[in-house]
Design a protein around this motif. Structure first.
Motif, PDB file in Angstrom:
ATOM      1  N   GLN A  72      -7.229  -4.810  -0.935  1.00  0.00           N
ATOM      2  CA  GLN A  72      -7.955  -5.267   0.250  1.00  0.00           C
ATOM      3  C   GLN A  72      -8.610  -6.605  -0.063  1.00  0.00           C
ATOM      4  O   GLN A  72      -9.651  -6.661  -0.713  1.00  0.00           O
ATOM      5  N   PRO A  73      -8.004  -7.687   0.412  1.00  0.00           N
ATOM      6  CA  PRO A  73      -8.626  -8.997   0.184  1.00  0.00           C
ATOM      7  C   PRO A  73      -9.870  -9.170   1.048  1.00  0.00           C
ATOM      8  O   PRO A  73     -10.041  -8.477   2.046  1.00  0.00           O
ATOM      9  N   ALA A  74     -10.725 -10.085   0.643  1.00  0.00           N
ATOM     10  CA  ALA A  74     -11.901 -10.403   1.468  1.00  0.00           C
ATOM     11  C   ALA A  74     -11.414 -10.924   2.815  1.00  0.00           C
ATOM     12  O   ALA A  74     -10.428 -11.658   2.896  1.00  0.00           O
ATOM     13  N   ASN A  75     -12.068 -10.513   3.875  1.00  0.00           N
ATOM     14  CA  ASN A  75     -11.715 -10.957   5.238  1.00  0.00           C
ATOM     15  C   ASN A  75     -10.257 -10.665   5.585  1.00  0.00           C
ATOM     16  O   ASN A  75      -9.551 -11.524   6.127  1.00  0.00           O
ATOM     17  N   ALA A  76      -9.809  -9.469   5.272  1.00  0.00           N
ATOM     18  CA  ALA A  76      -8.421  -9.084   5.563  1.00  0.00           C
ATOM     19  C   ALA A  76      -8.121  -9.227   7.050  1.00  0.00           C
ATOM     20  O   ALA A  76      -8.942  -8.875   7.895  1.00  0.00           O
ATOM     21  N   ARG A  77      -6.930  -9.723   7.349  1.00  0.00           N
ATOM     22  CA  ARG A  77      -6.515  -9.938   8.738  1.00  0.00           C
ATOM     23  C   ARG A  77      -6.016  -8.657   9.384  1.00  0.00           C
ATOM     24  O   ARG A  77      -6.164  -8.467  10.585  1.00  0.00           O
ATOM     25  N   ALA A  78      -5.390  -7.789   8.620  1.00  0.00           N
ATOM     26  CA  ALA A  78      -4.826  -6.541   9.152  1.00  0.00           C
ATOM     27  C   ALA A  78      -4.418  -5.666   7.972  1.00  0.00           C
ATOM     28  O   ALA A  78      -4.399  -6.114   6.826  1.00  0.00           O
ATOM     29  N   LEU A  79      -4.086  -4.426   8.278  1.00  0.00           N
ATOM     30  CA  LEU A  79      -3.616  -3.480   7.267  1.00  0.00           C
ATOM     31  C   LEU A  79      -2.119  -3.260   7.443  1.00  0.00           C
ATOM     32  O   LEU A  79      -1.645  -3.023   8.560  1.00  0.00           O
ATOM     33  N   VAL A  80      -1.398  -3.317   6.335  1.00  0.00           N
ATOM     34  CA  VAL A  80       0.027  -2.985   6.325  1.00  0.00           C
ATOM     35  C   VAL A  80       0.173  -1.670   5.570  1.00  0.00           C
ATOM     36  O   VAL A  80      -0.261  -1.559   4.424  1.00  0.00           O
ATOM     37  N   TYR A  81       0.747  -0.672   6.235  1.00  0.00           N
ATOM     38  CA  TYR A  81       1.010   0.615   5.587  1.00  0.00           C
ATOM     39  C   TYR A  81       2.475   0.649   5.182  1.00  0.00           C
ATOM     40  O   TYR A  81       3.359   0.453   6.000  1.00  0.00           O
ATOM     41  N   HIS A  82       2.726   0.875   3.910  1.00  0.00           N
ATOM     42  CA  HIS A  82       4.078   0.895   3.365  1.00  0.00           C
ATOM     43  C   HIS A  82       4.498   2.349   3.184  1.00  0.00           C
ATOM     44  O   HIS A  82       3.836   3.102   2.473  1.00  0.00           O
ATOM     45  N   MET A  83       5.602   2.719   3.801  1.00  0.00           N
ATOM     46  CA  MET A  83       6.053   4.112   3.739  1.00  0.00           C
ATOM     47  C   MET A  83       7.435   4.180   3.103  1.00  0.00           C
ATOM     48  O   MET A  83       8.395   3.609   3.613  1.00  0.00           O
ATOM     49  N   HIS A  84       7.513   4.884   1.983  1.00  0.00           N
ATOM     50  CA  HIS A  84       8.786   4.987   1.266  1.00  0.00           C
ATOM     51  C   HIS A  84       9.683   6.047   1.876  1.00  0.00           C
ATOM     52  O   HIS A  84       9.267   6.870   2.682  1.00  0.00           O
ATOM     53  N   GLY A  85      10.919   6.017   1.479  1.00  0.00           N
ATOM     54  CA  GLY A  85      11.888   7.027   1.886  1.00  0.00           C
ATOM     55  C   GLY A  85      12.046   8.055   0.783  1.00  0.00           C
ATOM     56  O   GLY A  85      11.118   8.330   0.023  1.00  0.00           O
ATOM     57  N   ASN A  86      13.219   8.594   0.685  1.00  0.00           N
ATOM     58  CA  ASN A  86      13.537   9.649  -0.276  1.00  0.00           C
ATOM     59  C   ASN A  86      13.930   9.006  -1.598  1.00  0.00           C
ATOM     60  O   ASN A  86      15.094   8.984  -1.978  1.00  0.00           O
ATOM     61  N   ASP A  87      12.959   8.470  -2.319  1.00  0.00           N
ATOM     62  CA  ASP A  87      13.259   7.650  -3.489  1.00  0.00           C
ATOM     63  C   ASP A  87      12.647   8.170  -4.790  1.00  0.00           C
ATOM     64  O   ASP A  87      12.540   7.435  -5.744  1.00  0.00           O
ATOM     65  N   GLY A  88      12.212   9.399  -4.820  1.00  0.00           N
ATOM     66  CA  GLY A  88      11.756   9.999  -6.071  1.00  0.00           C
ATOM     67  C   GLY A  88      10.282   9.789  -6.374  1.00  0.00           C
ATOM     68  O   GLY A  88       9.526   9.259  -5.565  1.00  0.00           O
ATOM     69  N   PRO A  89       9.895  10.202  -7.575  1.00  0.00           N
ATOM     70  CA  PRO A  89       8.481  10.144  -7.988  1.00  0.00           C
ATOM     71  C   PRO A  89       7.922   8.724  -7.989  1.00  0.00           C
ATOM     72  O   PRO A  89       8.630   7.772  -8.298  1.00  0.00           O
ATOM     73  N   ARG A  90       6.658   8.613  -7.645  1.00  0.00           N
ATOM     74  CA  ARG A  90       5.923   7.342  -7.643  1.00  0.00           C
ATOM     75  C   ARG A  90       6.605   6.279  -6.781  1.00  0.00           C
ATOM     76  O   ARG A  90       6.565   5.092  -7.084  1.00  0.00           O
TER      77      ARG A  90
END
Length: 133
Positions: free
Chosen positions: A58-76
């Motif tokens: 989270q940078p200072a004065n963040a412009r927006a949030l991006v949520y990253h969603m993975h697929g079926n790609d294993g652990p971590r």
């Protein structure tokens, strides 16, 4: 009966059948965290027994949030986004990536209905709300 309603009932079942027989599509070994990111567990208030492994920046004065969603790609799998998250941070965007339901060890129910789309979609909103970003 409405054909659209039938598809909505069948699609999650087909997806889950595929998911159970082919649980891992990648052999990538992602790191659990990366320098410049904060990694911790997020526990949504509506699922107090589920703890998702997450990384965020989270940078200072963040412009927006991006949520990253993975697929079926294993652990971590959240690790596939670490470089992108750091680049987005430099551009002023907060980023959040979590190992989804079934990939976070403490958020992996044993019952198949717990992986239907309505649950997975609900997790996205619950995790983002619990993150406070």
């Amino acid at each position: 009966q409405n054909p659209s309603a039938m598809v909505l009932r069948i699609a999650p079942t087909l997806f889950m059948s595929w998911f159970l027989f082919f649980p891992k599509m990648s052999s990538a070994d992602y790191p659990s965290c990366a320098p410049g990111l904060t990694c911790s567990k997020i526990t949504p208030s509506n699922h107090p027994n589920m703890h998702f492994d997450c990384a965020y920046v989270q940078p200072a004065n963040a412009r927006a949030l991006v949520y990253h969603m993975h697929g079926n790609d294993g652990p971590r799998s959240k690790g596939m986004f670490f470089d992108l998250m750091l680049q987005l941070s430099e551009a002023g965007f907060s980023s959040l990536a979590c190992d989804q339901r079934g990939y976070s060890p403490e958020a992996s129910p044993n019952e198949m209905p717990e992986y239907y789309y309505d649950k997975l979609v609900g997790d996205i909103f619950s995790i983002v709300n619990a993150s406070g970003l």
